[in-house]
Design a protein around this motif. Structure first.
Motif, PDB file in Angstrom:
ATOM      1  N   ALA A  84     -36.201  -4.338 -12.367  1.00  0.00           N
ATOM      2  CA  ALA A  84     -36.028  -5.620 -12.528  1.00  0.00           C
ATOM      3  C   ALA A  84     -37.113  -6.892 -11.920  1.00  0.00           C
ATOM      4  N   SER A  85     -37.132  -6.733 -10.969  1.00  0.00           N
ATOM      5  CA  SER A  85     -38.298  -7.787 -10.106  1.00  0.00           C
ATOM      6  C   SER A  85     -38.812  -6.121  -8.848  1.00  0.00           C
ATOM      7  N   GLY A  98     -54.691  -5.251   6.484  1.00  0.00           N
ATOM      8  CA  GLY A  98     -54.979  -3.952   6.852  1.00  0.00           C
ATOM      9  C   GLY A  98     -55.190  -3.480   5.040  1.00  0.00           C
ATOM     10  N   VAL A  99     -54.500  -3.651   4.162  1.00  0.00           N
ATOM     11  CA  VAL A  99     -54.204  -3.101   2.451  1.00  0.00           C
ATOM     12  C   VAL A  99     -54.791  -3.641   1.537  1.00  0.00           C
ATOM     13  N   ARG A 100     -55.176  -3.126   0.809  1.00  0.00           N
ATOM     14  CA  ARG A 100     -56.552  -3.344   0.323  1.00  0.00           C
ATOM     15  C   ARG A 100     -55.839  -2.945  -0.983  1.00  0.00           C
ATOM     16  N   LEU A 101     -54.683  -2.828  -1.983  1.00  0.00           N
ATOM     17  CA  LEU A 101     -55.024  -2.249  -3.425  1.00  0.00           C
ATOM     18  C   LEU A 101     -53.037  -2.034  -2.896  1.00  0.00           C
ATOM     19  N   VAL A 102     -52.343  -2.684  -4.399  1.00  0.00           N
ATOM     20  CA  VAL A 102     -51.140  -2.101  -4.247  1.00  0.00           C
ATOM     21  C   VAL A 102     -51.074  -2.494  -6.366  1.00  0.00           C
ATOM     22  N   LEU A 103     -50.436  -0.516  -5.941  1.00  0.00           N
ATOM     23  CA  LEU A 103     -49.815  -0.652  -7.752  1.00  0.00           C
ATOM     24  C   LEU A 103     -49.422  -0.646  -7.432  1.00  0.00           C
ATOM     25  N   THR A 104     -48.537  -1.015  -8.789  1.00  0.00           N
ATOM     26  CA  THR A 104     -47.541  -0.854  -9.529  1.00  0.00           C
ATOM     27  C   THR A 104     -47.575  -0.399 -11.201  1.00  0.00           C
ATOM     28  N   HIS A 105     -46.822  -0.692 -11.649  1.00  0.00           N
ATOM     29  CA  HIS A 105     -46.067  -0.377 -12.863  1.00  0.00           C
ATOM     30  C   HIS A 105     -46.810  -1.836 -13.473  1.00  0.00           C
ATOM     31  N   ALA A 106     -46.687  -2.808 -12.816  1.00  0.00           N
ATOM     32  CA  ALA A 106     -47.463  -3.878 -13.343  1.00  0.00           C
ATOM     33  C   ALA A 106     -48.846  -4.120 -13.123  1.00  0.00           C
ATOM     34  N   ASN A 107     -49.330  -3.251 -12.472  1.00  0.00           N
ATOM     35  CA  ASN A 107     -50.773  -3.872 -12.199  1.00  0.00           C
ATOM     36  C   ASN A 107     -51.779  -2.353 -12.915  1.00  0.00           C
ATOM     37  N   ILE A 108     -51.212  -1.566 -13.280  1.00  0.00           N
ATOM     38  CA  ILE A 108     -52.024  -0.409 -13.401  1.00  0.00           C
ATOM     39  C   ILE A 108     -52.256  -0.116 -14.596  1.00  0.00           C
ATOM     40  N   GLY A 109     -52.464  -0.739 -15.706  1.00  0.00           N
ATOM     41  CA  GLY A 109     -53.560  -0.333 -16.818  1.00  0.00           C
ATOM     42  C   GLY A 109     -52.722   0.843 -17.561  1.00  0.00           C
ATOM     43  N   ALA A 110     -54.360   1.319 -18.268  1.00  0.00           N
ATOM     44  CA  ALA A 110     -53.737   2.163 -19.245  1.00  0.00           C
ATOM     45  C   ALA A 110     -54.169   3.657 -18.769  1.00  0.00           C
ATOM     46  N   SER A 138     -43.044  15.460 -17.699  1.00  0.00           N
ATOM     47  CA  SER A 138     -44.105  14.528 -18.227  1.00  0.00           C
ATOM     48  C   SER A 138     -43.838  13.479 -18.016  1.00  0.00           C
ATOM     49  N   HIS A 139     -42.800  12.995 -16.820  1.00  0.00           N
ATOM     50  CA  HIS A 139     -42.850  11.458 -16.370  1.00  0.00           C
ATOM     51  C   HIS A 139     -43.995  11.763 -15.393  1.00  0.00           C
ATOM     52  N   GLN A 140     -44.590  10.280 -15.285  1.00  0.00           N
ATOM     53  CA  GLN A 140     -45.247  10.129 -14.386  1.00  0.00           C
ATOM     54  C   GLN A 140     -44.724   9.003 -14.190  1.00  0.00           C
ATOM     55  N   PRO A 141     -44.834   8.669 -12.692  1.00  0.00           N
ATOM     56  CA  PRO A 141     -44.325   7.392 -12.364  1.00  0.00           C
ATOM     57  C   PRO A 141     -45.297   6.177 -12.643  1.00  0.00           C
ATOM     58  N   LEU A 142     -44.972   5.066 -11.847  1.00  0.00           N
ATOM     59  CA  LEU A 142     -46.149   3.740 -11.837  1.00  0.00           C
ATOM     60  C   LEU A 142     -46.130   3.389 -13.253  1.00  0.00           C
ATOM     61  N   ILE A 143     -46.080   3.975 -14.644  1.00  0.00           N
ATOM     62  CA  ILE A 143     -47.028   3.948 -15.738  1.00  0.00           C
ATOM     63  C   ILE A 143     -46.237   2.959 -16.241  1.00  0.00           C
ATOM     64  N   SER A 144     -44.565   2.735 -15.522  1.00  0.00           N
ATOM     65  CA  SER A 144     -43.793   2.215 -16.680  1.00  0.00           C
ATOM     66  C   SER A 144     -42.254   1.417 -15.679  1.00  0.00           C
ATOM     67  N   PRO A 145     -41.433   0.830 -15.919  1.00  0.00           N
ATOM     68  CA  PRO A 145     -40.512  -0.288 -14.754  1.00  0.00           C
ATOM     69  C   PRO A 145     -39.168   0.792 -14.996  1.00  0.00           C
ATOM     70  N   GLY A 201     -35.614   8.605  -5.867  1.00  0.00           N
ATOM     71  CA  GLY A 201     -37.409   8.193  -4.355  1.00  0.00           C
ATOM     72  C   GLY A 201     -38.049   8.527  -6.018  1.00  0.00           C
ATOM     73  N   GLU A 202     -38.609   8.350  -6.968  1.00  0.00           N
ATOM     74  CA  GLU A 202     -39.438   8.406  -7.323  1.00  0.00           C
ATOM     75  C   GLU A 202     -40.246   7.119  -7.240  1.00  0.00           C
ATOM     76  N   PRO A 203     -42.038   6.973  -7.030  1.00  0.00           N
ATOM     77  CA  PRO A 203     -42.223   6.190  -7.028  1.00  0.00           C
ATOM     78  C   PRO A 203     -42.342   4.359  -7.397  1.00  0.00           C
ATOM     79  N   ILE A 204     -42.773   4.196  -6.812  1.00  0.00           N
ATOM     80  CA  ILE A 204     -42.171   2.331  -7.408  1.00  0.00           C
ATOM     81  C   ILE A 204     -43.869   1.595  -7.429  1.00  0.00           C
ATOM     82  N   ALA A 205     -44.508   1.862  -6.098  1.00  0.00           N
ATOM     83  CA  ALA A 205     -45.500   1.249  -5.763  1.00  0.00           C
ATOM     84  C   ALA A 205     -46.304   2.068  -4.827  1.00  0.00           C
ATOM     85  N   LEU A 206     -48.292   2.213  -5.129  1.00  0.00           N
ATOM     86  CA  LEU A 206     -48.870   2.627  -4.395  1.00  0.00           C
ATOM     87  C   LEU A 206     -49.515   1.829  -3.715  1.00  0.00           C
ATOM     88  N   VAL A 207     -49.335   1.419  -1.869  1.00  0.00           N
ATOM     89  CA  VAL A 207     -50.232   0.917  -1.112  1.00  0.00           C
ATOM     90  C   VAL A 207     -51.581   2.009  -0.711  1.00  0.00           C
TER      91      VAL A 207
END
Lengths: 331, 193, 732
Positions: free
Chosen positions: C49-50, C61-73, C89-96, C102-108
């Motif tokens: 939801a958020s 020290g953080v350079r990038l946080v990848l989430t479904h919101a900014n992962i792109g194509a 077939s389920h790729q984490p982080l490409i949709s909400p 236990g599946e990833p929601i963000a990569l820092v």
């Protein structure tokens, strides 16, 4: 891991002063095998860490005193286990140490810090999303209706049924050890059995140590019960595992009669669990396998199993009986 | 041994500070300013490039990270690097430096095929060397017990026990031949890391 | 064929391994690495939801946080058993959407591991939750008949004769149900990856059993040309099926490295990999076995149910294994898949064979006791030379020899039949059990490039991965023997998509895939050398001939495939797709076999079960590397002990995911759990299967161990235990 402030204490007085001054989100770092582990899991999040490993005066192992064995709190588990007097005269103490963890961890962990080892309950260690009153007071206890195979038969409450995981404190309970502490209000001494508390409504409170208090010494009264003793540990594998059930047993025999007995259980209670009623069953009786079994039944009576750990009642009874037989053979 | 850091009692939350650490790794004295969160394992691997010690669990549950600190085997993943201050650390890379003959334990691991994938092997060997030095390699049963802190998922345990029995005899001979050599101090040369 | 046994060659990479000098993927410690850490979902199923990453992004020290919101194509690379490249077939982080806890929601990604890990803990999520089911009998679990899915095309259901009628007529009937908890592969090497971009090329360093699928999967996920991707995996720190295809973290590491223009290293923490990779699914079985009173097995029915995920169908191959243990004319198998809300389960050493053999061989033991026939004699009496399912001949089957030799080595004739009849001096119960195991003889296509240089060095490039099974040693053994050179002069470049197409190494087909082709390449090289040396090649080293001919180097390339495979199979190989042939070939059927003899001691009082002694005799065709082969078998036995007596991944249905996600609570066998394991080989080449005569070994080593243990426990206690793992409470 949350950032924290790190200092090395240079003396006990220095450590007490620093610990007292630093406030509640301060932890002492000894062997690190519990604290650093839980910090990596995000379960412990101290803002200040005081490293006491430099306090060499707390590393003493002294078995030469007439009335007691004296262990500095920073003596390492492996060193106490290997001490020839301990190994020879107090096998239950030595076995409670070398049957714990691995030699690597025993080389690191201190005998004082080990008393404060925290539970292995997966709901406690796992963090979010699990309800755990010990980790997050008020969140509930997921273990109550959950996977409770490893949980307590004794000393639990509605708020918590997490097992005290240590072995050494269980053996110390059987030998009525004393724990010396130093604190902001000076030194004091307490019985090992007065150190740990049942969870009650506040599972996050695990000991009677006051803020700022440091365990400096463990003293074990010398006793003829030492030699005929064992720490019998039943696990899911042959080594390097926490107890399903463990038993510290010690006997003083007069001929075939049990003159005195000590029994404490590990792996089945929320704190080290001395079972005096079972000791009374043995006292003054000729030792037989049937008597050992009756002592086991007394030790496990009143158990309150959950969904998956009822087997530990019968297992515990048999483990007590076996431990008594082993102890008997040594006396 | 004293710390130049001072305890700050206020100012929560603290900002991450660095801690000065001096230690000797494989005979080489090192000075470093460390994030106190860093494990000895991560110091060795990520900062010093000594990647022989492995990360298998990061919680003291597998033994792959085993190194010696002041001659005793420890789990380097559960040792904050700052705790190694003033200590001598020996890793697999220091057991038989490049170009020198293998340690008898290393040779025995080859001879008894006491490894498969090799990932847990450096930890096994460091634990095994200590196991012998501790006097805990006097029977197969004792070796099994005192080597149980090192998981091998490939299942090379039979070979590991055989290798340790074999090496223990050779190490006893070697120890007598070279007694005293380990007391030599390393060259007092500091490398900043 | 040179029929002399192969020499007892030391493991060729052991010298580097004992020095810690072998570089695994996570051993990359170059400066300027950025470190990745995941935040993971804490709900059983639902939708984000958020997602608040502000604190993480602001952390030191953080350079990038990848989430479904900014992962792109970024896309899913598809499921490996559904035409794609991923373990699911389920790729984490490409949709909400959250498919499981236990599946990833963000990569820092940060400058240090400590900074990344801390910042990942600062990610805050809220969810819309959905109902979920994680246990086989939970409401909402969907049952799928595998025969009605596309999977049936490559794993046809077993149907030989009329099993139901034959079973109904059988004078002796065994009817039993079995189950196993889910388990995790848990190689000691953590899942780890370093992704870097070098002048427009993506280079992935990762311990994988399938470099080619990682390569092509990344191309599909990131929209890249596979020609711009290299995957390098010279050593794997244990695979066991866990690393057999693309995993989601690799895609994210590559994307992060692209954005940061900096190499990114991700080492997945042990707790997280219980959910970021596959596992052995929960499964259960109903087996019926009919026989006549002489012990001849007449009919069998094996119905299996196994867990799969909502998003993929992980095929079950249980009955197809049990049908191959004996020559039972009337056999019916059925595989059903149960959709649960978990990551897609997958292959874990002897994925179906371990449990199929546990179930079926337990029934065979019950039959032996029902008839009062010695369990070894009963098995020998039901041996076969024909595959009953297809009617085709077996290319080789020496399981009778395995049983006879094993019985002699073990001292089986001293066994008394009655349960509880053998006692130890300490009052403990002794049980002796036997079981056989089988595993399909599979082979994939391979291309081998062999090069001799005038300094005497021989370089072999071929598609196979070294994960501890010893394939580097096997390659050295056959090349050293063929070319008459020392093993230390042979360099193998494997697990590397730059060297040769890298087919998935799994299913015990690595040796049968690579060795015949490499031997053929050596023959081709020798033929070329013979042309260069008209005076003959005898007593001259290859490099001498080369130098005499004035050539700096000589290279040959040879390709090979399974019998009956079309030439187009090489296109699949190069595309990173599974291209496995067998076990049913046009002219024959191939399986490996093993017989295990196990002694258990059951403590009289607290009933701890110990396994002091195992004897295993394997029929894996030709043994080209005796020392590493014996280690493979011992490892398989240790796995069997773990699976039978120790390992279970615990599921709490209120939370989803797995609970005991570490190595303290998930009990792998430790050194003290393992006693003597004696190993022998039939060592008969199967030259119908391939020119080198080799069959698979790593998987069959584990098949049947659990049954032998359970049968031994029955012999000791009289108790039939049909659920794994067997624990102290089951024997108490």
């Amino acid at each position: 891991m949350q950032p924290f402030d790190y200092v090395r204490a240079t003396s006990v007085a220095d450590a007490v002063r620093a610990f007292g001054a630093a406030g509640p989100d301060t932890r002492l770092l000894a062997g690190g095998t519990t604290l650093y582990d839980l910090m990596k899991l995000g379960v412990e999040t101290p803002a200040h860490v005081i490293d006491v490993n430099g306090l060499r005066e707390l590393e003493t192992i002294d078995t030469s005193q007439p009335d007691e064995l004296v262990f500095g709190a920073l003596a390492r588990m492996s060193d106490v286990a290997a001490d020839p007097v301990i190994a020879g005269e107090y096998p239950a103490l030595a076995e409670s140490l070398w049957r714990a963890a691995s030699q690597q961890l025993r080389n690191m962990a201190s005998v004082g810090g080990n008393l404060l080892q925290r539970t292995r309950c997966a709901y406690f260690r796992g963090g979010e999303p699990f309800a755990c009153n010990k980790r997050a007071p008020g969140s509930g206890c997921a273990a109550q209706e959950g996977i409770d195979r490893g949980h307590a038969l004794f000393g639990g409450s509605e708020a918590c049924i997490a097992v005290y995981p240590g072995d050494w404190a269980v053996a110390l309970a059987a030998f009525e050890a004393q724990v010396d502490v130093e604190g902001p209000h000076g030194p004091r001494s307490l019985a090992i059995e007065a150190l740990h508390v049942e969870p009650g409504r506040t599972p996050d409170v695990e000991t009677t140590l006051a803020p700022g208090e440091i365990i400096v010494r463990i003293r074990v009264p010398k006793t003829p019960l030492g030699r005929a003793s064992t720490y019998h540990k039943i696990r899911d594998r042959e080594s390097y595992a926490f107890a399903l059930v463990s038993v510290a047993a010690a006997l003083r025999m007069e001929g075939d009669m049990v003159a005195e007995a000590r029994l404490a259980l590990g792996g089945v209670a929320t704190r080290p669990w001395r079972v005096r009623a079972a000791e009374a069953v043995l006292r003054g009786q000729p030792f037989t396998p049937a008597l050992a079994r009756r002592a086991g039944e007394a030790a496990l009576s009143g158990a309150r199993p959950g969904r998956m750990n009822a087997f530990k009642v019968e297992l515990g009874i048999r483990a007590v009986a076996d431990a008594l037989s082993i102890a008997r053979q040594r006396g | 041994m004293s710390s130049s850091a001072t305890l700050r009692t206020g100012g929560h939350p603290p900002t991450p500070g660095r801690v000065a650490v001096e230690l000797v790794v494989n005979g080489v004295p090192l000075a470093a300013s460390l994030d106190p969160r860093r494990s000895l394992l991560d110091l060795l691997r990520e900062q010093l490039g000594l990647t022989g010690a492995k990360k298998g669990c990061d919680h003291g549950q597998c033994g792959a990270c085993t190194v010696h600190v002041d001659g005793r085997r420890v789990a380097s993943c559960l040792t904050p690097a700052v705790q190694a201050h003033g200590r001598q650390v020996l890793t697999i890379e220091g057991l038989s430096p490049a170009g020198s003959p293998l340690h008898p334990m290393q040779q025995a691991f080859i001879d008894h095929d006491a490894l498969q994938c090799g990932y847990c092997t450096p930890g096994q060997i460091m634990a095994a060397v200590a196991c012998v030095a501790e006097g805990h390699a006097t029977s197969p049963e004792q070796i099994r017990e005192y080597m149980s802190g090192n998981l091998c998922r490939c299942g090379a345990y039979v070979g590991i026990v055989a290798a340790i029995e074999d090496a223990a005899m050779k190490m006893a001979a070697t120890t007598m031949a070279t007694a005293g050599r380990s007391a030599e101090m390393p060259e007092a040369r500091h490398a900043a890391v | 064929m040179n029929m002399m046994p192969f020499a007892d060659l030391a493991r060729v990479d052991a010298h580097d391994k004992v020095r810690g000098a072998v570089a695994f993927a996570a051993d990359d410690a170059r400066p300027n690495l950025a470190y990745g850490a995941f935040a993971v979902a804490t709900i059983g199923k639902g939708r984000l939801a958020s997602l608040d990453v502000a604190a993480a992004e602001a952390a030191d020290g953080v350079r990038l946080v990848l989430t479904h919101a900014n992962i792109g194509a970024v896309a899913s690379a598809g499921f490996i058993m559904g035409g794609g490249y991923g373990f699911q077939s389920h790729q984490p982080l490409i949709s909400p959407e959250i498919a499981y806890r236990g599946e990833p929601i963000a990569l820092v990604v940060a400058d240090s591991l400590e900074a990344a890990t801390h910042a990942a803990a600062l990610v805050r999520a809220t969810y819309e939750t959905a109902p979920f089911a994680v246990e086989l009998d939970a409401p909402g679990v969907e049952v799928v008949d595998q025969a009605e899915t596309p999977l049936a095309h490559f794993i046809p259901p077993v149907a030989a004769g009329d099993a139901d009628a034959a079973y109904a007529r059988a004078p002796v009937q065994i009817d039993a149900r079995f189950a196993s908890a889910p388990q995790h592969q848990n190689p000691i090497e953590l899942i780890a990856c370093v992704a870097e971009w070098q002048a427009g090329r993506l280079v992935i360093h990762e311990g994988t059993q399938n470099a080619e699928a990682v390569r092509h999967g990344l191309a599909a996920a990131l929209g890249l040309d596979a020609g711009l991707i290299d995957v390098v995996s010279p050593f794997v720190g244990g695979g066991f099926g866990q690393k057999n295809s693309l995993q989601g973290h690799t895609v994210l590491a590559a994307e992060a490295a692209r954005r940061l223009a900096r190499p990114v290293k991700i080492v997945v923490p042990r707790a997280q990999l219980y959910h970021l990779a596959s596992f052995r699914p929960a499964n259960r079985h109903h087996v019926r076995l009919g026989a006549d009173r002489s012990g001849r097995m007449l009919a069998a029915i094996h119905e299996a149910q196994a867990q799969t995920s909502r998003h993929d169908l992980f095929p079950g191959e249980y009955a197809t294994t049990s049908a191959r243990l004996y020559g039972i004319a009337d056999f019916r198998g059925k595989d059903e898949l149960l959709r649960t809300d978990a990551q897609t389960p997958g292959y874990m050493r002897a994925p179906f064979e371990h449990i199929a053999c546990f179930a079926f061989e337990s029934c065979v033991d019950e039959l032996a006791y029902a008839l009062g026939i010695d369990p070894v004699a009963l098995r020998l009496a039901n041996d076969t030379t024909v595959d009953a399912v297809t009617g085709r001949p077996l290319s080789s089957r020496h399981v009778g020899q395995c049983l006879e030799r094993g019985a002699a080595m073990f001292g089986w004739e001293r066994r008394s039949m009655a349960p509880g009849s053998m006692r130890a001096e300490d009052g403990g119960l002794i049980g002796w059990g036997v079981a056989i195991g089988t595993y399909a003889g599979l082979r994939a296509p391979a291309i081998a490039k062999l090069k001799l240089t005038d300094d005497g060095r021989v370089e072999i490039r071929v598609g196979v991965h070294e994960m501890g099974q010893g394939v580097r040693t096997a390659l050295a053994a056959v090349l050293a023997r063929k070319l008459g050179i020392a093993p230390e002069h042979i360099v193998a470049i494997i697990g590397d998509t730059r060297a040769a197409p890298q087919h998935l190494t799994a299913g015990s087909w690595g040796t049968a895939t690579a060795i015949p082709v490499v031997e053929a390449a050596a023959d081709a090289l020798l033929a070329r050398l013979a042309e260069l040396a008209p005076g003959g090649v005898s007593n001259r080293e290859p490099a001498q001939i080369l130098r005499a001919a004035g050539l700096p180097e000589l290279a040959v390339e040879v390709q090979g495939k399974a019998p009956g495979q079309p030439d187009a199979i090489y296109d699949r190989l190069k595309a990173g797709l599974p291209s496995i042939g067998g076990p049913v070939y046009p002219e024959f059927v191939t399986y490996s076999y093993i017989a295990h003899f196990v002694e258990v001691r059951v403590e009289a009082t607290t009933r701890r079960v110990r396994v002091p002694r195992v004897v295993s005799v394997a029929d894996c065709g030709r043994v080209v590397s005796p020392r590493t082969a014996a280690s493979q078998v011992r490892g398989g036995v240790v796995w069997g002990i773990g699976a039978a007596l120790r390992e279970a991944s615990e599921v709490d249905p209120r939370y989803g995911g797995f609970l005991n996600a570490d190595l303290a609570e998930y009990a792998l066998p430790v050194n003290a759990d393992i006693g003597a394991i004696e190993v022998a080989f039939v060592d008969e080449p199967d030259t119908r299967f391939n020119s080198a005569g080799v069959k698979g070994l790593g998987e069959v080593s584990m098949a049947g161990v659990a049954a032998a243990i359970a049968n031994a426990i029955h012999h000791a206690t009289g108790k039939r235990l049909r659920e794994l793992p067997i624990r102290i409470e089951d024997v108490l």
